[in-house]
Motif scaffolding. Structure first.
Motif, PDB file in Angstrom:
ATOM      1  N   SER A  98     -24.511   9.943  59.705  1.00 53.68           N
ATOM      2  CA  SER A  98     -24.970  11.237  59.219  1.00 53.68           C
ATOM      3  C   SER A  98     -24.593  12.347  60.193  1.00 53.68           C
ATOM      4  N   THR A  99     -24.763  13.591  59.731  1.00 50.96           N
ATOM      5  CA  THR A  99     -24.431  14.765  60.526  1.00 50.96           C
ATOM      6  C   THR A  99     -25.563  15.782  60.385  1.00 50.96           C
ATOM      7  N   LEU A 143     -21.962  15.163  52.237  1.00 52.00           N
ATOM      8  CA  LEU A 143     -21.773  16.530  52.707  1.00 52.00           C
ATOM      9  C   LEU A 143     -20.936  17.349  51.725  1.00 52.00           C
ATOM     10  N   LYS A 202     -22.884  11.474  55.765  1.00 51.97           N
ATOM     11  CA  LYS A 202     -21.551  12.080  55.772  1.00 51.97           C
ATOM     12  C   LYS A 202     -20.905  12.051  54.394  1.00 51.97           C
TER      13      LYS A 202
END
Length: 247
Positions: free
Chosen positions: A34-35, A67, A64
């Motif tokens: 994840s970000t 997104l 990710k």
């Protein structure tokens, strides 16, 4: 290595792996997959043209694979606060750079703004290097000055009643007070209604715009209703022309 030692090492390795699996699932997996991105806070809605305030946003980690294009990352949050939303931003949604009006190129209907045309017949003079996203000041030139300029350049003029100094003096007098200031240019168009840009299509500094894809004919600018009416009164009722300069 003794058999007993191999058994102990095997058991230890197995226990270590068993311990690492939940540790990975709980603590590491989300960070790796994840970000940290900017999202609209829960129960918050940011309307088109509304200024984005810090309290409207939060930082969350999103997978990710989920997104959106050009998502605003956590360390970019200060780049969008104070800017206006280019579209509706709904609660809990990720914020994309495409949703932000960085260049203030959208009219604000709450202030009765709209994209208004300035056609070539209205213009007395303008910078040849003018491009979209520029800010301009607009002055008005009376019909007398326009007539003097035309008489000065006319091939039929046989006397010396009109001189360059007369025209310059009249222009200088007219340019003391602008009619409108800090007007945002949305489009600069040629006579074929195509946008005038640099030869490479990029917007560059004013001093580097000697080459263009065409000659400027018309402009489209952002004006509110009051300023547009003021401009049209000067052109139609007062028979004036527009002298356009950089802001």
């Amino acid at each position: 290595m003794k058999p007993r030692t191999k058994i102990i090492l095997g058991i230890f390795t197995s226990l270590l792996l068993l311990a690492l699996i939940p540790t990975y699932d709980i603590f590491l997996k989300d960070k790796i997959d994840s970000t940290a991105v900017v999202v609209v806070k829960a129960d918050t809605e940011i309307k088109t043209n509304q200024t984005i305030e810090p309290e409207m946003l939060s930082i969350e980690r999103r997978r990710k694979q989920d997104l959106v294009d050009d998502v605003v990352l956590a360390d970019e949050i200060n780049d969008i606060t104070g800017k206006e939303a280019a579209e509706l931003l709904v609660s809990n949604s990720m914020v994309s750079k495409k949703m932000i009006d960085y260049e203030q190129m959208l009219p604000n209907p709450d202030e009765k703004e709209a994209i208004r045309p300035i056609v070539s017949d209205m213009i007395y003079a303008k910078p040849g290097s003018l491009r979209r996203k520029d800010n301009i000041d607009i002055y008005t030139i009376s019909g007398d000055v326009t007539d003097k300029r035309m008489a000065e350049t006319s091939e039929d003029t046989e006397d010396n009643e009109v001189s360059s100094e007369d025209v310059k003096k009249a222009e200088k007098e007219a340019l003391k007070t602008p009619l409108l200031t800090n007007v945002r240019v949305v489009y600069v168009k040629d006579s074929a209604n195509n946008e005038v840009t640099g030869e490479d299509g990029k917007v560059v500094a004013k001093g580097e715009r000697l080459n263009a894809t065409g000659n400027i004919s018309d402009l489209e600018v952002i004006l509110n209703e009051e300023d547009f009416n003021k401009l049209m009164k000067a052109v139609i009722e007062d028979n004036q022309k527009l002298y356009i300069t950089y802001n």
